[in-house]
Design a protein around this motif. Structure first.
Motif, PDB file in Angstrom:
ATOM      1  N   LYS A   1       0.801  -1.200  -0.116  1.00 38.30           N
ATOM      2  CA  LYS A   1      -0.081   0.057   0.099  1.00 38.30           C
ATOM      3  C   LYS A   1       0.770   1.238  -0.066  1.00 38.30           C
ATOM      4  O   LYS A   1       2.038   1.403   0.660  1.00 38.30           O
ATOM      5  N   LYS A   2       0.385   2.261  -0.743  1.00 38.27           N
ATOM      6  CA  LYS A   2       1.054   3.531  -0.597  1.00 38.27           C
ATOM      7  C   LYS A   2       2.286   3.558  -1.254  1.00 38.27           C
ATOM      8  O   LYS A   2       3.188   4.360  -1.103  1.00 38.27           O
ATOM      9  N   GLY A   3       2.706   2.529  -2.298  1.00 39.34           N
ATOM     10  CA  GLY A   3       3.930   2.387  -2.939  1.00 39.34           C
ATOM     11  C   GLY A   3       5.026   1.914  -2.195  1.00 39.34           C
ATOM     12  O   GLY A   3       6.017   2.119  -2.827  1.00 39.34           O
TER      13      GLY A   3
END
Length: 80
Positions: A7-9
């Motif tokens: 998530k969120k890279g």
């Protein structure tokens, strides 16, 4: 070597990579995009470079330059 994007890279660098490149918490990585590739480079801080000129004839001058650069780096860090 493969890693998964979370998530969120978020990408976790494997321990063997961190150990080999001496990447620790707080290390700064530069990111470049080259075509369809992502390139991460460890940004060498003045603390990382400290002592690299030992034994050289120009080490005194280099040491003074490193001290001045480190002073500016600390001032910048403290201004956040």
């Amino acid at each position: 070597m493969k890693v998964k994007v979370h998530k969120k890279g978020i990408v976790v660098l494997p321990k063997e990579v961190r150990d080999r490149l001496k990447i620790t918490e707080g290390s700064v990585l530069k990111i470049e995009i080259k075509g369809d590739e992502i390139v991460l480079r460890k940004e060498v801080s003045l603390l990382d470079a400290w002592g690299m000129f030992e034994g050289r004839a120009d080490s005194e001058e280099a040491l003074e330059l490193l001290k001045e650069m480190r002073r500016k780096e600390v001032e910048k860090e403290n201004s956040y």
